[in-house]
Motif scaffolding. Sequence first.
Motif, PDB file in Angstrom:
ATOM      1  N   CYS A   1      45.909  43.013  45.465  1.00 51.98           N
ATOM      2  CA  CYS A   1      44.659  42.318  45.770  1.00 51.98           C
ATOM      3  C   CYS A   1      43.450  43.253  45.758  1.00 51.98           C
ATOM      4  CB  CYS A   1      44.776  41.618  47.114  1.00 51.98           C
ATOM      5  SG  CYS A   1      45.966  40.274  47.127  1.00 51.98           S
TER       6      CYS A   1
ATOM      7  N   PRO B   1      40.139  35.292  42.788  1.00 52.97           N
ATOM      8  CA  PRO B   1      41.573  35.117  43.065  1.00 52.97           C
ATOM      9  C   PRO B   1      42.288  34.510  41.857  1.00 52.97           C
ATOM     10  CG  PRO B   1      40.278  34.331  44.908  1.00 52.97           C
ATOM     11  CD  PRO B   1      39.326  34.654  43.819  1.00 52.97           C
TER      12      PRO B   1
ATOM     13  N   GLN C   1      46.921  35.730  44.470  1.00 47.90           N
ATOM     14  CA  GLN C   1      47.407  34.619  45.291  1.00 47.90           C
ATOM     15  C   GLN C   1      48.927  34.594  45.345  1.00 47.90           C
ATOM     16  OE1 GLN C   1      45.284  31.448  43.302  1.00 47.90           O
ATOM     17  NE2 GLN C   1      43.911  31.228  45.056  1.00 47.90           N
TER      18      GLN C   1
ATOM     19  N   SER D   1      40.978  31.558  49.699  1.00 51.36           N
ATOM     20  CA  SER D   1      40.816  31.919  48.284  1.00 51.36           C
ATOM     21  C   SER D   1      40.710  30.694  47.381  1.00 51.36           C
ATOM     22  CB  SER D   1      41.975  32.806  47.824  1.00 51.36           C
ATOM     23  OG  SER D   1      43.159  32.057  47.685  1.00 51.36           O
TER      24      SER D   1
ATOM     25  N   SER E   1      36.891  36.966  48.268  1.00 50.65           N
ATOM     26  CA  SER E   1      38.086  36.299  48.787  1.00 50.65           C
ATOM     27  C   SER E   1      39.346  37.004  48.291  1.00 50.65           C
ATOM     28  CB  SER E   1      38.093  34.817  48.418  1.00 50.65           C
ATOM     29  OG  SER E   1      38.005  34.629  47.043  1.00 50.65           O
ATOM     30  N   THR E   2      39.275  37.667  47.137  1.00 49.43           N
ATOM     31  CA  THR E   2      40.402  38.486  46.699  1.00 49.43           C
ATOM     32  C   THR E   2      40.603  39.652  47.651  1.00 49.43           C
ATOM     33  OG1 THR E   2      39.878  37.901  44.408  1.00 49.43           O
ATOM     34  CG2 THR E   2      41.377  39.735  44.737  1.00 49.43           C
TER      35      THR E   2
END
Length: 123
Positions: free
Chosen positions: A23, A33, A38, A90, A98-99
Amino acid sequence: MLWGYDGWFWASVVLGALSCLVCVVQALRGRAPDDYSQGSVLLLEGFLLAYAVGSLLLPVLGPPASGSVLEYWGYLLTALLIPAGTFVWSLVERSRWSTLILGAAGPVVVVMVYRMNFIWYYQ
């Protein structure tokens, strides 16, 4: 004392570190993402679900808890919510930040499993 921890703990260290690495690398590349970031968090969540099943069997097949069982289950339920929450985040916010949040789930899960092992075996 660190070497006295069980295989579940060491599996969480490996999976959490790999998830974090994937990530963070994706975030540094400026990627939103994707399946890799994910997927690594979903793999971590799957591990925690297996850990929860193992925790149900632990009082029957393993040693009794030396610490508070209520505290142990509180940590486990919280640990189950963290990867799930970052995954939902995400899906809602599709940015590289968000990643990076997905990457935080790995180390947090490692610390939570470390604490759960300490509660069960050493407290």
